[in-house]
Design a protein around this motif. Structure first.
Motif, PDB file in Angstrom:
ATOM      1  N   UNK A 142     -49.266 -50.437  -2.785  1.00  0.00           N
ATOM      2  CA  UNK A 142     -48.113 -50.372  -1.803  1.00  0.00           C
ATOM      3  C   UNK A 142     -47.918 -48.964  -1.074  1.00  0.00           C
ATOM      4  N   UNK A 143     -48.607 -47.811  -1.539  1.00  0.00           N
ATOM      5  CA  UNK A 143     -48.487 -46.719  -0.891  1.00  0.00           C
ATOM      6  C   UNK A 143     -49.147 -46.813   0.629  1.00  0.00           C
ATOM      7  N   UNK A 144     -50.230 -47.556   0.614  1.00  0.00           N
ATOM      8  CA  UNK A 144     -50.714 -47.881   1.898  1.00  0.00           C
ATOM      9  C   UNK A 144     -49.895 -48.934   2.794  1.00  0.00           C
ATOM     10  N   UNK A 145     -49.309 -49.877   2.000  1.00  0.00           N
ATOM     11  CA  UNK A 145     -48.334 -50.637   2.941  1.00  0.00           C
ATOM     12  C   UNK A 145     -47.127 -49.883   3.394  1.00  0.00           C
ATOM     13  N   UNK A 146     -46.684 -48.956   2.609  1.00  0.00           N
ATOM     14  CA  UNK A 146     -45.755 -48.129   3.118  1.00  0.00           C
ATOM     15  C   UNK A 146     -46.047 -47.137   4.275  1.00  0.00           C
ATOM     16  N   UNK A 147     -47.155 -46.858   4.346  1.00  0.00           N
ATOM     17  CA  UNK A 147     -47.784 -45.894   5.283  1.00  0.00           C
ATOM     18  C   UNK A 147     -47.873 -46.817   6.761  1.00  0.00           C
ATOM     19  N   UNK A 148     -48.534 -47.991   6.530  1.00  0.00           N
ATOM     20  CA  UNK A 148     -48.446 -48.913   7.508  1.00  0.00           C
ATOM     21  C   UNK A 148     -47.111 -49.356   8.259  1.00  0.00           C
ATOM     22  N   UNK A 149     -46.288 -49.393   7.370  1.00  0.00           N
ATOM     23  CA  UNK A 149     -44.891 -50.036   7.648  1.00  0.00           C
ATOM     24  C   UNK A 149     -44.141 -48.805   8.390  1.00  0.00           C
ATOM     25  N   UNK A 150     -44.471 -47.637   8.439  1.00  0.00           N
ATOM     26  CA  UNK A 150     -44.061 -46.736   9.030  1.00  0.00           C
ATOM     27  C   UNK A 150     -44.666 -45.947  10.218  1.00  0.00           C
ATOM     28  N   UNK A 151     -46.001 -46.376  10.389  1.00  0.00           N
ATOM     29  CA  UNK A 151     -46.974 -45.777  11.232  1.00  0.00           C
ATOM     30  C   UNK A 151     -46.628 -45.978  12.591  1.00  0.00           C
ATOM     31  N   UNK A 186     -61.684 -53.931   8.960  1.00  0.00           N
ATOM     32  CA  UNK A 186     -62.804 -54.959   8.487  1.00  0.00           C
ATOM     33  C   UNK A 186     -64.280 -54.474   9.043  1.00  0.00           C
ATOM     34  N   UNK A 187     -64.399 -53.677  10.031  1.00  0.00           N
ATOM     35  CA  UNK A 187     -65.713 -53.156  10.564  1.00  0.00           C
ATOM     36  C   UNK A 187     -66.135 -51.948   9.714  1.00  0.00           C
ATOM     37  N   UNK A 188     -65.257 -51.114   9.311  1.00  0.00           N
ATOM     38  CA  UNK A 188     -65.589 -49.847   8.719  1.00  0.00           C
ATOM     39  C   UNK A 188     -65.673 -49.713   7.321  1.00  0.00           C
ATOM     40  N   UNK A 189     -65.109 -50.918   6.538  1.00  0.00           N
ATOM     41  CA  UNK A 189     -65.370 -51.107   5.225  1.00  0.00           C
ATOM     42  C   UNK A 189     -66.071 -52.062   4.782  1.00  0.00           C
ATOM     43  N   UNK A 190     -66.671 -52.062   3.360  1.00  0.00           N
ATOM     44  CA  UNK A 190     -67.520 -53.140   2.981  1.00  0.00           C
ATOM     45  C   UNK A 190     -66.586 -53.992   2.368  1.00  0.00           C
ATOM     46  N   UNK A 191     -67.128 -55.320   2.544  1.00  0.00           N
ATOM     47  CA  UNK A 191     -66.463 -56.549   1.861  1.00  0.00           C
ATOM     48  C   UNK A 191     -66.574 -56.485   0.386  1.00  0.00           C
ATOM     49  N   UNK A 192     -65.255 -56.560  -0.091  1.00  0.00           N
ATOM     50  CA  UNK A 192     -64.908 -56.839  -1.601  1.00  0.00           C
ATOM     51  C   UNK A 192     -64.600 -55.265  -2.200  1.00  0.00           C
ATOM     52  N   UNK A 221     -57.337 -51.901   0.769  1.00  0.00           N
ATOM     53  CA  UNK A 221     -56.198 -50.650   1.179  1.00  0.00           C
ATOM     54  C   UNK A 221     -56.054 -50.516   2.653  1.00  0.00           C
ATOM     55  N   UNK A 222     -57.277 -50.714   3.327  1.00  0.00           N
ATOM     56  CA  UNK A 222     -57.291 -50.896   4.606  1.00  0.00           C
ATOM     57  C   UNK A 222     -56.313 -51.897   5.357  1.00  0.00           C
ATOM     58  N   UNK A 223     -56.839 -53.007   4.803  1.00  0.00           N
ATOM     59  CA  UNK A 223     -56.162 -54.228   5.365  1.00  0.00           C
ATOM     60  C   UNK A 223     -54.744 -54.332   4.912  1.00  0.00           C
ATOM     61  N   UNK A 224     -54.295 -53.774   3.774  1.00  0.00           N
ATOM     62  CA  UNK A 224     -52.855 -53.500   3.322  1.00  0.00           C
ATOM     63  C   UNK A 224     -52.281 -52.641   4.348  1.00  0.00           C
ATOM     64  N   UNK A 225     -52.717 -51.538   4.905  1.00  0.00           N
ATOM     65  CA  UNK A 225     -52.296 -50.663   5.848  1.00  0.00           C
ATOM     66  C   UNK A 225     -51.862 -51.445   7.077  1.00  0.00           C
ATOM     67  N   UNK A 226     -52.885 -52.079   7.504  1.00  0.00           N
ATOM     68  CA  UNK A 226     -52.484 -52.969   8.788  1.00  0.00           C
ATOM     69  C   UNK A 226     -51.556 -54.044   8.763  1.00  0.00           C
ATOM     70  N   UNK A 227     -51.537 -54.564   7.454  1.00  0.00           N
ATOM     71  CA  UNK A 227     -50.584 -55.678   7.137  1.00  0.00           C
ATOM     72  C   UNK A 227     -49.087 -54.826   7.233  1.00  0.00           C
ATOM     73  N   UNK A 275     -56.334 -51.782  14.312  1.00  0.00           N
ATOM     74  CA  UNK A 275     -56.265 -51.434  12.759  1.00  0.00           C
ATOM     75  C   UNK A 275     -56.833 -52.286  11.880  1.00  0.00           C
ATOM     76  N   UNK A 276     -56.311 -53.503  12.002  1.00  0.00           N
ATOM     77  CA  UNK A 276     -57.389 -54.531  11.199  1.00  0.00           C
ATOM     78  C   UNK A 276     -58.578 -54.602  11.294  1.00  0.00           C
ATOM     79  N   UNK A 277     -59.069 -54.709  12.772  1.00  0.00           N
ATOM     80  CA  UNK A 277     -60.483 -55.129  13.078  1.00  0.00           C
ATOM     81  C   UNK A 277     -61.210 -53.736  12.447  1.00  0.00           C
TER      82      UNK A 277
END
Length: 172
Positions: A24-33, A69-75, A81-87, A64-66
């Motif tokens: 939820x820390x990354x969700x909060x950052x994304x929500x305020x970004x 997905x491109x800069x991180x490894x699957x799983x 965390x990056x996807x949650x930030x984009x969400x 952000x979402x792309x």
């Protein structure tokens, strides 16, 4: 509006995804970004009016979402965390009712010029009149939900609070 975006993003994310392990820390950052970008870039704009910036566009959120997905490894935890930030950034647009201004939401698909003269969350909050109670009501709703969540997750207990700060997760 800080609490509207924080509380609303957490509520909508937990409602839609039911993922208790999401950070939820990354969700909060994304929500305020988007508002943080607007605030930082707004300092460099001459005093000739307020402008909503590309942080409030779908292109920014999908970028952000792309990137996630491109800069991180699957799983990996980094990808989650990056996807949650984009969400969080996408949920910010939902909470701002972004579709009201398609020229900004769909920037640059409808042209490269950003609309001018929009009242922003940061600049408009200081000049609220008693006739404009919607932002105040939204902040109250956000604070109320967050207070309810704090109580439900028993964050008064230092161990629960420490887990939230350490892992970004709540056990409710």
């Amino acid at each position: 509006m800080i609490f509207w975006h924080l509380g609303g993003a957490v509520f909508l994310f937990r409602l839609a995804f039911k993922d208790s392990d999401a950070d939820l820390r990354f969700l909060a950052i994304g929500a305020l970004l988007p508002d943080v970008i607007e605030w930082v870039v707004g300092w460099s704009v001459p005093a000739g009016g307020t402008v909503r910036f590309i942080g409030h566009s779908l292109a920014f959120c999908l970028g952000l979402l792309a990137a996630a997905l491109v800069l991180t490894r699957r799983g990996s935890g980094d990808r989650k965390r990056a996807v949650v930030l984009a969400a969080g950034a996408i949920l910010h647009l939902v909470l701002d009712v972004g579709w009201i201004d398609p020229q900004l939401l769909l920037w640059p698909m409808l042209g490269y010029e950003l609309p001018t003269g929009l009242e922003t969350d940061w600049s408009g909050l200081a000049r609220l009149s008693t006739a404009d109670l919607l932002p105040i009501g939204q902040e109250i709703v956000g604070v109320s939900y967050l207070a309810w969540l704090v109580r439900k997750a028993r964050l008064g207990d230092p161990r629960h609070w420490a887990r939230l700060w350490r892992s970004g997760t709540l056990r409710t």
